[in-house]
Structure formats: C-alpha cells, structure tokens
Design a protein around this motif. Structure first.
Motif, PDB file in Angstrom:
ATOM      1  N   TYR A 289       0.912  -1.211  -0.039  1.00  0.00           N
ATOM      2  CA  TYR A 289       0.171  -0.145   0.063  1.00  0.00           C
ATOM      3  C   TYR A 289       1.058   1.394  -0.054  1.00  0.00           C
ATOM      4  O   TYR A 289       0.479   2.316   0.521  1.00  0.00           O
ATOM      5  CB  TYR A 289      -0.826   0.092   1.142  1.00  0.00           C
ATOM      6  CG  TYR A 289      -1.525  -1.138   1.557  1.00  0.00           C
ATOM      7  CD1 TYR A 289      -2.870  -1.229   0.609  1.00  0.00           C
ATOM      8  CD2 TYR A 289      -1.425  -2.153   2.037  1.00  0.00           C
ATOM      9  CE1 TYR A 289      -3.765  -2.584   0.612  1.00  0.00           C
ATOM     10  CE2 TYR A 289      -2.065  -3.268   2.415  1.00  0.00           C
ATOM     11  CZ  TYR A 289      -3.406  -3.411   1.550  1.00  0.00           C
ATOM     12  OH  TYR A 289      -4.115  -4.566   1.507  1.00  0.00           O
TER      13      TYR A 289
ATOM     14  N   PHE B 291       2.039   3.204  -2.308  1.00  0.00           N
ATOM     15  CA  PHE B 291       1.723   4.362  -3.062  1.00  0.00           C
ATOM     16  C   PHE B 291       0.159   4.173  -2.907  1.00  0.00           C
ATOM     17  O   PHE B 291      -0.481   3.576  -3.541  1.00  0.00           O
ATOM     18  CB  PHE B 291       1.931   3.982  -4.846  1.00  0.00           C
ATOM     19  CG  PHE B 291       3.613   3.925  -4.863  1.00  0.00           C
ATOM     20  CD1 PHE B 291       4.318   5.268  -4.960  1.00  0.00           C
ATOM     21  CD2 PHE B 291       4.250   2.719  -5.027  1.00  0.00           C
ATOM     22  CE1 PHE B 291       5.521   5.239  -4.791  1.00  0.00           C
ATOM     23  CE2 PHE B 291       5.595   2.920  -5.169  1.00  0.00           C
ATOM     24  CZ  PHE B 291       6.222   4.118  -5.200  1.00  0.00           C
TER      25      PHE B 291
ATOM     26  N   ALA C 236      -2.775   6.085  -3.674  1.00  0.00           N
ATOM     27  CA  ALA C 236      -3.719   6.170  -4.694  1.00  0.00           C
ATOM     28  C   ALA C 236      -3.936   4.964  -5.570  1.00  0.00           C
ATOM     29  O   ALA C 236      -4.953   4.759  -5.949  1.00  0.00           O
ATOM     30  CB  ALA C 236      -3.308   7.609  -5.348  1.00  0.00           C
ATOM     31  N   ILE C 237      -2.499   4.765  -6.052  1.00  0.00           N
ATOM     32  CA  ILE C 237      -2.667   3.368  -6.910  1.00  0.00           C
ATOM     33  C   ILE C 237      -3.286   2.359  -6.319  1.00  0.00           C
ATOM     34  O   ILE C 237      -3.958   1.415  -6.826  1.00  0.00           O
ATOM     35  CB  ILE C 237      -1.009   3.222  -7.312  1.00  0.00           C
ATOM     36  CG1 ILE C 237      -0.834   4.333  -8.398  1.00  0.00           C
ATOM     37  CG2 ILE C 237      -1.062   1.961  -8.357  1.00  0.00           C
ATOM     38  CD1 ILE C 237       0.860   4.186  -8.536  1.00  0.00           C
TER      39      ILE C 237
ATOM     40  N   ARG D 221      -5.303   2.162  -3.860  1.00  0.00           N
ATOM     41  CA  ARG D 221      -6.763   2.478  -3.850  1.00  0.00           C
ATOM     42  C   ARG D 221      -7.598   2.219  -5.053  1.00  0.00           C
ATOM     43  O   ARG D 221      -8.642   1.091  -5.108  1.00  0.00           O
ATOM     44  CB  ARG D 221      -7.356   3.794  -3.502  1.00  0.00           C
ATOM     45  CG  ARG D 221      -7.064   4.052  -1.738  1.00  0.00           C
ATOM     46  CD  ARG D 221      -7.701   5.534  -1.824  1.00  0.00           C
ATOM     47  NE  ARG D 221      -6.978   6.420  -2.437  1.00  0.00           N
ATOM     48  CZ  ARG D 221      -6.184   7.259  -1.826  1.00  0.00           C
ATOM     49  NH1 ARG D 221      -5.548   7.084  -0.642  1.00  0.00           N
ATOM     50  NH2 ARG D 221      -5.556   8.324  -2.492  1.00  0.00           N
ATOM     51  N   PHE D 222      -7.002   2.411  -6.151  1.00  0.00           N
ATOM     52  CA  PHE D 222      -7.505   1.909  -7.642  1.00  0.00           C
ATOM     53  C   PHE D 222      -7.421   0.415  -7.530  1.00  0.00           C
ATOM     54  O   PHE D 222      -8.333  -0.080  -8.038  1.00  0.00           O
ATOM     55  CB  PHE D 222      -6.567   2.831  -8.685  1.00  0.00           C
ATOM     56  CG  PHE D 222      -7.330   2.143 -10.058  1.00  0.00           C
ATOM     57  CD1 PHE D 222      -8.238   3.164 -10.619  1.00  0.00           C
ATOM     58  CD2 PHE D 222      -6.981   1.243 -10.726  1.00  0.00           C
ATOM     59  CE1 PHE D 222      -8.891   2.722 -11.929  1.00  0.00           C
ATOM     60  CE2 PHE D 222      -7.361   0.553 -11.875  1.00  0.00           C
ATOM     61  CZ  PHE D 222      -8.349   1.736 -12.601  1.00  0.00           C
ATOM     62  N   ARG D 223      -6.263  -0.156  -7.355  1.00  0.00           N
ATOM     63  CA  ARG D 223      -6.127  -1.639  -7.579  1.00  0.00           C
ATOM     64  C   ARG D 223      -7.113  -2.340  -6.453  1.00  0.00           C
ATOM     65  O   ARG D 223      -7.768  -3.277  -7.142  1.00  0.00           O
ATOM     66  CB  ARG D 223      -4.648  -2.047  -7.321  1.00  0.00           C
ATOM     67  CG  ARG D 223      -4.441  -3.463  -7.310  1.00  0.00           C
ATOM     68  CD  ARG D 223      -3.063  -3.815  -6.748  1.00  0.00           C
ATOM     69  NE  ARG D 223      -3.043  -3.633  -5.098  1.00  0.00           N
ATOM     70  CZ  ARG D 223      -2.081  -3.042  -4.668  1.00  0.00           C
ATOM     71  NH1 ARG D 223      -1.250  -2.171  -5.448  1.00  0.00           N
ATOM     72  NH2 ARG D 223      -2.320  -2.913  -3.288  1.00  0.00           N
TER      73      ARG D 223
ATOM     74  N   PHE E 297      -9.484   6.749  -6.375  1.00  0.00           N
ATOM     75  CA  PHE E 297      -7.951   7.142  -6.548  1.00  0.00           C
ATOM     76  C   PHE E 297      -7.765   8.450  -5.976  1.00  0.00           C
ATOM     77  O   PHE E 297      -6.694   8.527  -5.147  1.00  0.00           O
ATOM     78  CB  PHE E 297      -7.924   7.186  -7.943  1.00  0.00           C
ATOM     79  CG  PHE E 297      -6.378   7.416  -8.264  1.00  0.00           C
ATOM     80  CD1 PHE E 297      -5.547   6.609  -8.579  1.00  0.00           C
ATOM     81  CD2 PHE E 297      -6.177   8.966  -8.496  1.00  0.00           C
ATOM     82  CE1 PHE E 297      -4.117   6.796  -9.121  1.00  0.00           C
ATOM     83  CE2 PHE E 297      -4.658   9.055  -8.714  1.00  0.00           C
ATOM     84  CZ  PHE E 297      -3.542   8.262  -9.090  1.00  0.00           C
TER      85      PHE E 297
END
Length: 303
Positions: free
Chosen positions: A213, A215, A217-218, A220-222, A247
């Motif tokens: 976790y 990064f 923002a990435i 959260r998208f994933r 994101f």
C-alpha cells in the motif's frame, strides 16, 4: 499504604506510594506479556488429528494459562484503580485524612488478593519456561461427530486473537485483515493438507505487507478494481469507475478497501467516514500500530 501520622511529609509519602504501585504494575504487565506470548506460541503450534487424549498435558497448560491471564488482568486493573485513587488525593484539602483512609481501605481490601494471584502467576510462568512448547501443542487433538476440529473453543481463542479487526501496523510493516474464529476453523477443516495451525491460516490469507500500500492512490484503484471484479463478480467498466473515484479519496487507507467483503460494506464505511461517524461502522474495527516517537534526551527534563 500511607501512614497518615506523618503529616509533614504527606506529599512525599504519596509520591513514594505512587512509585511503589507503578513498579508493581510494571511487573504485572511483564508477567501478563509472558503469558500472552505463551498462548500465542501455543496456538500457533496446535495441530489436528482424529484421536482424543483428554489426559494430555496440553489441556492442563491451556487451562492454567487462561486462569493465570485472568488473574494477571485482574491485578493490573486493581493497581490502575489504586493509582487513580492516589491521584485524587489532594494534600491541600481539609479532608485529606478521609481521602487517605479511603485509599488505605481500598489498598487493604485488595493487596492480599494481588499477592496471592502474583504467586500463582509467577509459578506458572516459571513452569512454562521449562517445557517444550512444540512437543506439547502438537498432541492437542479432538474428534467431534467424525469431523476434525480444534479442542480450543472460540471464547479462549478470541481472548488472544482480535476478531473483526483490520490492523495496519507500521511497527511490524504488515497489514492484518479482519477475520472471525469460525472463518479460521472452516478454512482449517476444508484445507487440511495446506494449513495445520491457526497462525498458518492467518499468515497466508489474512496478512499482507504494508509495502503493498506504499503508493496509496494506486493501491486504492487496484483494491477497488479487485473488490468489484473478484468479490462482487462485477464488470471491468464498473471496477474502473470505482477505482477512479477512490483514487483521489486521500482520507481512505487502501487496506480498508481490501478488508471490505462487499461493495455494501465499503459504501457504509465511506458514508460513516464522510459523516465522521466511524463508531457506527460495525463490520470491523480499524486499528493503527504506530512506533513510539523517539524523544531527544537533551530536550527532556524531570521536574
């Protein structure tokens, strides 16, 4: 216990009493930690088979550890209450004698119980340092209606393992996803060849590296994409839409998305987050473990 006859040194006597109680409390906390570590290691090494052996020593140590932990927790509670009572004593009031008498009575009512419990706890802690834990635990087995199951009941397990809790630990650099004891047992029973212990299930299925976790923002998208496509069996288009939406949600830790079992859980969490009513979120607790800040000794002072 405070001797009220020495009125001139009352403030000093109160401070000495606090020091004595605090030292005793630290000893109790250390004993408590040793018992918890024993239970943790014991649970981690438990194996399963179809044989019943009610006379196994494992049953004795399991019961004794639970009993010792209960006594230890009681001692800690009493000592904390004694310290609170001391904090309420004000040597500038006219009723200081009454306050001290009230504290002394509370002390006398409980100190013998603390001493007796501590003796039992210390004897138990000494015994567990002399046994081979792995040899002891591997024989703890049971058989119920031709199903392989753990002899340790849910109440005992839940005293150690935190159920329904998402733990984000910077200290351990890990994320522990929420689970229930019943879920763990189901997984053990249905995957006997793969998992042998409670801890092995938690390590493989409910533990992730905090670096996953990094990064946010990435991540959260994933995690949003996986929630829709893997858990909800939804479309990729819907998954991308949710991923883009989350994101930019900087208040949402991505591990919370991982912990949610459904879109409904996530929607409720987001609503509680927006309304600042997270206490109303009932699916799981979110706990953060953060290492203590390092204090520069040169900037600290003792009055």
């Amino acid at each position: 216990m405070i001797n009220f006859s020495d009125k001139e040194n009352m403030k000093k006597l109160i401070e000495l009493e606090k020091i004595s109680l605090t030292s005793t409390l630290e000893i109790q906390k250390n004993l408590n930690k040793q018992i918890l570590m024993f239970i943790k290691n014991f649970m981690s090494d438990v194996t399963f088979s179809y044989d019943i052996n009610p006379n196994d020593k494992a049953f004795y140590y399991l019961n004794e550890s639970t009993n010792a932990l209960t006594k230890s927790n009681s001692n800690i509670t009493i000592l904390k209450n004694l310290l609170k009572s001391l904090d309420k004593i004000n040597d500038n009031t006219e009723n200081i004698e009454g306050q001290i008498n009230e504290y002394n009575q509370f002390f006398k009512d409980n100190i013998n119980s603390i001493y007796e419990s501590t003796e039992i706890i210390e004897n138990f802690v000494h015994r567990i340092t002399t046994i081979d834990l792995s040899e002891l635990a591997k024989n703890l087995t049971t058989k119920t209606e031709n199903k392989q199951t753990n002899i340790i009941d849910n109440e005992i397990l839940s005293n150690f393992y935190l159920e329904k809790s998402l733990i984000i630990s910077e200290f351990q650099q890990k994320v522990f996803l929420p689970f229930t004891i019943n879920e763990i047992k189901e997984l053990l029973l249905s995957n006997r060849s793969e998992y042998k212990t409670i801890q092995s299930v938690i390590d493989h299925l409910y533990t992730k590296s905090l670096s996953d976790y990094k990064f946010a923002a990435i991540a959260r998208f994933r995690e949003a994409y996986k929630l829709v496509t893997e858990k909800e069996k939804g479309s990729k288009l819907k998954a991308i839409g949710l991923g883009i939406e989350l994101f930019f949600n900087y208040n949402l830790h991505p591990a919370i998305i991982t912990a949610c079992k459904s879109l409904n859980e996530l929607d409720i969490y987001l609503a509680c987050l927006e309304d600042n009513t997270l206490d109303d979120f009932q699916f799981f607790d979110v706990k953060y473990e953060i290492p203590p800040a390092v204090v520069n000794p040169s900037k600290s002072c003792i009055n």
